[in-house]
Design a protein around this motif. Structure first.
Motif, PDB file in Angstrom:
ATOM      1  N   GLN A  79      -1.816  -5.155  -3.433  1.00 57.80           N
ATOM      2  CA  GLN A  79      -2.481  -3.984  -2.875  1.00 57.80           C
ATOM      3  C   GLN A  79      -1.695  -2.692  -3.132  1.00 57.80           C
ATOM      4  OE1 GLN A  79      -5.789  -3.925  -1.261  1.00 57.80           O
ATOM      5  NE2 GLN A  79      -5.592  -5.612  -2.711  1.00 57.80           N
ATOM      6  N   ILE A  80      -1.040  -2.642  -4.291  1.00 60.39           N
ATOM      7  CA  ILE A  80      -0.332  -1.436  -4.696  1.00 60.39           C
ATOM      8  C   ILE A  80      -1.322  -0.431  -5.283  1.00 60.39           C
ATOM      9  CG2 ILE A  80       1.800  -2.708  -5.168  1.00 60.39           C
ATOM     10  CD1 ILE A  80       1.159  -2.434  -8.166  1.00 60.39           C
ATOM     11  N   THR A  81      -0.875   0.804  -5.435  1.00 64.20           N
ATOM     12  CA  THR A  81      -1.668   1.810  -6.142  1.00 64.20           C
ATOM     13  C   THR A  81      -1.258   1.807  -7.615  1.00 64.20           C
ATOM     14  OG1 THR A  81      -1.885   3.230  -4.194  1.00 64.20           O
ATOM     15  CG2 THR A  81      -2.190   4.273  -6.346  1.00 64.20           C
ATOM     16  N   LEU A  82      -2.238   1.650  -8.481  1.00 62.43           N
ATOM     17  CA  LEU A  82      -1.988   1.708  -9.918  1.00 62.43           C
ATOM     18  C   LEU A  82      -2.253   3.126 -10.403  1.00 62.43           C
ATOM     19  CD1 LEU A  82      -1.349   0.225 -12.602  1.00 62.43           C
ATOM     20  CD2 LEU A  82      -3.815  -0.207 -12.817  1.00 62.43           C
ATOM     21  N   ALA A  83      -1.271   3.692 -11.081  1.00 60.10           N
ATOM     22  CA  ALA A  83      -1.415   5.036 -11.643  1.00 60.10           C
ATOM     23  C   ALA A  83      -1.365   4.940 -13.162  1.00 60.10           C
ATOM     24  CB  ALA A  83      -0.304   5.953 -11.133  1.00 60.10           C
ATOM     25  N   ILE A  84      -2.371   5.468 -13.814  1.00 63.88           N
ATOM     26  CA  ILE A  84      -2.466   5.437 -15.264  1.00 63.88           C
ATOM     27  C   ILE A  84      -2.088   6.796 -15.840  1.00 63.88           C
ATOM     28  CG2 ILE A  84      -3.971   5.040 -17.263  1.00 63.88           C
ATOM     29  CD1 ILE A  84      -3.601   2.531 -15.638  1.00 63.88           C
ATOM     30  N   SER A  85      -1.077   6.823 -16.687  1.00 62.18           N
ATOM     31  CA  SER A  85      -0.703   8.064 -17.372  1.00 62.18           C
ATOM     32  C   SER A  85      -1.683   8.285 -18.519  1.00 62.18           C
ATOM     33  CB  SER A  85       0.736   7.967 -17.900  1.00 62.18           C
ATOM     34  OG  SER A  85       1.644   7.875 -16.830  1.00 62.18           O
ATOM     35  N   LEU A  86      -2.749   8.995 -18.227  1.00 65.64           N
ATOM     36  CA  LEU A  86      -3.819   9.177 -19.204  1.00 65.64           C
ATOM     37  C   LEU A  86      -3.565  10.404 -20.080  1.00 65.64           C
ATOM     38  CD1 LEU A  86      -6.512   7.865 -20.039  1.00 65.64           C
ATOM     39  CD2 LEU A  86      -7.661   9.485 -18.516  1.00 65.64           C
TER      40      LEU A  86
ATOM     41  N   TYR B 114      -2.489  13.231 -15.216  1.00 63.63           N
ATOM     42  CA  TYR B 114      -2.903  14.081 -16.329  1.00 63.63           C
ATOM     43  C   TYR B 114      -1.925  15.245 -16.411  1.00 63.63           C
ATOM     44  CZ  TYR B 114      -6.307  16.276 -19.536  1.00 63.63           C
ATOM     45  OH  TYR B 114      -6.941  16.823 -20.629  1.00 63.63           O
ATOM     46  N   ALA B 115      -0.986  15.163 -17.356  1.00 59.71           N
ATOM     47  CA  ALA B 115      -0.004  16.220 -17.567  1.00 59.71           C
ATOM     48  C   ALA B 115      -0.646  17.329 -18.378  1.00 59.71           C
ATOM     49  CB  ALA B 115       1.240  15.671 -18.281  1.00 59.71           C
ATOM     50  N   LEU B 116      -0.816  18.454 -17.779  1.00 59.80           N
ATOM     51  CA  LEU B 116      -1.488  19.578 -18.447  1.00 59.80           C
ATOM     52  C   LEU B 116      -0.523  20.272 -19.405  1.00 59.80           C
ATOM     53  CD1 LEU B 116      -3.438  20.902 -15.378  1.00 59.80           C
ATOM     54  CD2 LEU B 116      -4.491  20.301 -17.560  1.00 59.80           C
ATOM     55  N   VAL B 117      -0.906  20.309 -20.676  1.00 62.43           N
ATOM     56  CA  VAL B 117      -0.081  20.905 -21.729  1.00 62.43           C
ATOM     57  C   VAL B 117      -0.850  22.065 -22.350  1.00 62.43           C
ATOM     58  CG1 VAL B 117       1.208  20.492 -23.849  1.00 62.43           C
ATOM     59  CG2 VAL B 117       0.897  18.633 -22.198  1.00 62.43           C
ATOM     60  N   LYS B 118      -0.222  23.204 -22.421  1.00 62.58           N
ATOM     61  CA  LYS B 118      -0.861  24.416 -22.943  1.00 62.58           C
ATOM     62  C   LYS B 118      -1.383  24.208 -24.368  1.00 62.58           C
ATOM     63  CE  LYS B 118       0.059  29.351 -23.683  1.00 62.58           C
ATOM     64  NZ  LYS B 118       1.084  30.420 -23.577  1.00 62.58           N
ATOM     65  N   ASN B 119      -2.648  24.526 -24.575  1.00 60.31           N
ATOM     66  CA  ASN B 119      -3.312  24.494 -25.884  1.00 60.31           C
ATOM     67  C   ASN B 119      -3.461  23.094 -26.480  1.00 60.31           C
ATOM     68  OD1 ASN B 119      -3.531  27.318 -25.839  1.00 60.31           O
ATOM     69  ND2 ASN B 119      -1.545  27.584 -26.846  1.00 60.31           N
ATOM     70  N   ILE B 120      -3.228  22.068 -25.671  1.00 57.47           N
ATOM     71  CA  ILE B 120      -3.424  20.700 -26.175  1.00 57.47           C
ATOM     72  C   ILE B 120      -4.501  19.977 -25.373  1.00 57.47           C
ATOM     73  CG2 ILE B 120      -2.354  18.407 -26.426  1.00 57.47           C
ATOM     74  CD1 ILE B 120       0.160  19.717 -27.355  1.00 57.47           C
TER      75      ILE B 120
ATOM     76  N   ARG C 201       0.821  -1.212   0.000  1.00 59.07           N
ATOM     77  CA  ARG C 201       0.000   0.000   0.000  1.00 59.07           C
ATOM     78  C   ARG C 201       0.856   1.264   0.000  1.00 59.07           C
ATOM     79  NH1 ARG C 201      -5.617  -0.460   1.357  1.00 59.07           N
ATOM     80  NH2 ARG C 201      -6.232  -2.659   1.470  1.00 59.07           N
ATOM     81  N   HIS C 202       2.149   1.098   0.162  1.00 59.92           N
ATOM     82  CA  HIS C 202       3.083   2.230   0.097  1.00 59.92           C
ATOM     83  C   HIS C 202       3.837   2.259  -1.232  1.00 59.92           C
ATOM     84  CE1 HIS C 202       2.656   3.407   4.355  1.00 59.92           C
ATOM     85  NE2 HIS C 202       2.469   2.116   4.561  1.00 59.92           N
ATOM     86  N   ILE C 203       3.322   1.523  -2.210  1.00 56.66           N
ATOM     87  CA  ILE C 203       3.974   1.428  -3.513  1.00 56.66           C
ATOM     88  C   ILE C 203       3.001   1.863  -4.600  1.00 56.66           C
ATOM     89  CG2 ILE C 203       5.079  -0.113  -5.189  1.00 56.66           C
ATOM     90  CD1 ILE C 203       5.826  -1.939  -2.791  1.00 56.66           C
ATOM     91  N   THR C 204       3.484   2.704  -5.510  1.00 58.34           N
ATOM     92  CA  THR C 204       2.682   3.135  -6.658  1.00 58.34           C
ATOM     93  C   THR C 204       3.390   2.742  -7.944  1.00 58.34           C
ATOM     94  OG1 THR C 204       1.760   5.031  -5.465  1.00 58.34           O
ATOM     95  CG2 THR C 204       1.691   5.120  -7.875  1.00 58.34           C
ATOM     96  N   LEU C 205       2.662   2.089  -8.826  1.00 60.57           N
ATOM     97  CA  LEU C 205       3.193   1.706 -10.131  1.00 60.57           C
ATOM     98  C   LEU C 205       2.494   2.537 -11.197  1.00 60.57           C
ATOM     99  CD1 LEU C 205       3.869  -1.872 -11.472  1.00 60.57           C
ATOM    100  CD2 LEU C 205       2.650  -0.209 -12.873  1.00 60.57           C
ATOM    101  N   SER C 206       3.280   3.243 -11.989  1.00 63.29           N
ATOM    102  CA  SER C 206       2.731   4.103 -13.040  1.00 63.29           C
ATOM    103  C   SER C 206       2.943   3.471 -14.410  1.00 63.29           C
ATOM    104  CB  SER C 206       3.413   5.474 -12.995  1.00 63.29           C
ATOM    105  OG  SER C 206       2.973   6.282 -14.058  1.00 63.29           O
ATOM    106  N   THR C 207       1.886   3.446 -15.209  1.00 63.90           N
ATOM    107  CA  THR C 207       1.964   2.885 -16.556  1.00 63.90           C
ATOM    108  C   THR C 207       1.253   3.795 -17.552  1.00 63.90           C
ATOM    109  OG1 THR C 207       1.331   1.016 -17.980  1.00 63.90           O
ATOM    110  CG2 THR C 207      -0.084   1.461 -16.087  1.00 63.90           C
TER     111      THR C 207
END
Length: 346
Positions: free
Chosen positions: A206-213, A255-261, A184-190
């Protein structure tokens, strides 16, 4: 020679038995290593004959420290490490009120091609082994004299593109003989390798799944993420629903915020509609500047407006606090700069 950090306790028990040693010697060796003794000669409770066998078969794969950068603005530290084959990777240690976190790399480079990430420039060189990922934590703890309590697989590389080594890494650091870090102290980003998300869900970790959307539509996503040409957002959302049902764990959407995209009011509304039925949280990330990219960060007021729209529409979200910006703490930037300097000197 074999990196002993790639062995879990069961692996080392088997090796001891096959080499005429008592199985309990495996636990002794592992205890030495995870207590930061990285010289077989200094493992004083082992017979000399055992130490000689270990030295003839194994090496302890702690990387060389190339550079350490400390942020002047916070307690972030960035480490550039070099492995035996000359491969260079980076990881970041961050101090929070709730503990010390580390962001580790899982590959040398990356094949995913996301435009806002410096680690993918030049492609992937190779996968890191489980032991090489573990070594980033051990080495960093040794240097900082701080116990790492939280791990984020969000450095260079795509963890699910290096699936077997990633899963073995997660298993070993969770064990009490390893680093004893709870899942629960581990996050996996994909970035969203859909078949592997299903496989990961079936393990019920019981890890945290992070989705690069980073987008609310496939058209928008294709502008910055080549993986969008292979897996649609609908497929990713379906795999996330499966993951939530299997694990009962909340998913984080990055969610990486990109100007004008992807920073418009319309994009915020579409994102809220897309995620409204999911157990999730959105992590809004003002995009980091990458020299080779023309992507720009939105104005602060636009970032806040995007966040407010999500909140009004019932989507929990936070704006990520920028840490280590003065030390190239964005993924892959430090390694990229280092490799460019090497090329210029050659």
């Amino acid at each position: 020679m074999v990196n002993i950090l790639d062995f879990n306790l069961e692996d080392l028990n088997i090796w001891m038995k096959q080499n005429g040693e008592k199985e309990f010697r495996a636990k002794q060796v592992i205890n030495w290593i995870y207590n930061k003794i990285w010289d077989f000669n200094k493992m004083s409770n082992l017979p000399k004959s055992t130490r000689e066998k270990l030295k003839s078969f194994f090496y302890i794969g702690i990387p060389e420290v190339v550079e350490i950068y400390e942020s002047s603005g916070d307690d972030t530290k960035k480490f550039l490490y070099k492995y035996r084959d000359g491969s260079v990777i980076e990881c970041v240690e961050m101090d929070y009120n709730y503990g010390n976190s580390i962001c580790v790399s899982t590959q040398v480079g990356c094949r995913m091609g996301c435009k806002f990430c410096a680690s993918t420039i030049g492609g992937v060189i190779r996968n890191l082994t489980a032991g090489e990922i573990i070594a980033q934590i051990l080495c960093t703890e040794s240097i900082t004299h701080k116990k790492i309590s939280n791990v984020v697989l969000m450095g260079s590389g795509e963890p699910l593109d290096n699936y077997e080594n990633t899963i073995k890494f997660l298993d070993i650091i969770n064990k009490d003989y390893g680093l004893n870090i709870g899942h629960r102290h581990i996050t996996l980003s994909t970035c969203g390798i859909v078949p592997k998300i299903y496989e990961l869900a079936d393990l019920n970790l019981q890890i945290t799944l992070a989705i690069s959307l980073h987008a609310s539509s496939d058209e928008e996503r294709r502008k910055t993420m080549p993986i969008a040409n292979k897996y649609s957002i609908e497929e990713i959302i379906d795999s996330c629903k499966y993951y939530i049902n299997k694990t009962n764990r909340r998913i984080t959407f990055e969610y990486a915020l990109v100007k004008n995209i992807n920073d418009s009011i319309e994009s915020a509304k579409k994102l809220a509609k897309l995620l409204q039925s999911l157990l999730c949280h959105v992590n809004l990330i003002p995009v980091n500047q990458v020299t080779e990219s023309d992507l720009k960060k939105p104005a602060k007021e636009n970032i806040k407006k995007f966040s407010n729209i999500l909140t009004e529409l019932g989507i929990n979200n936070t704006i990520r606090r920028e840490m280590g910006s003065d030390i190239n703490a964005a993924c892959g930037q430090l390694r990229r700069n280092y490799m460019n300097n090497i090329e210029e000197r050659c």
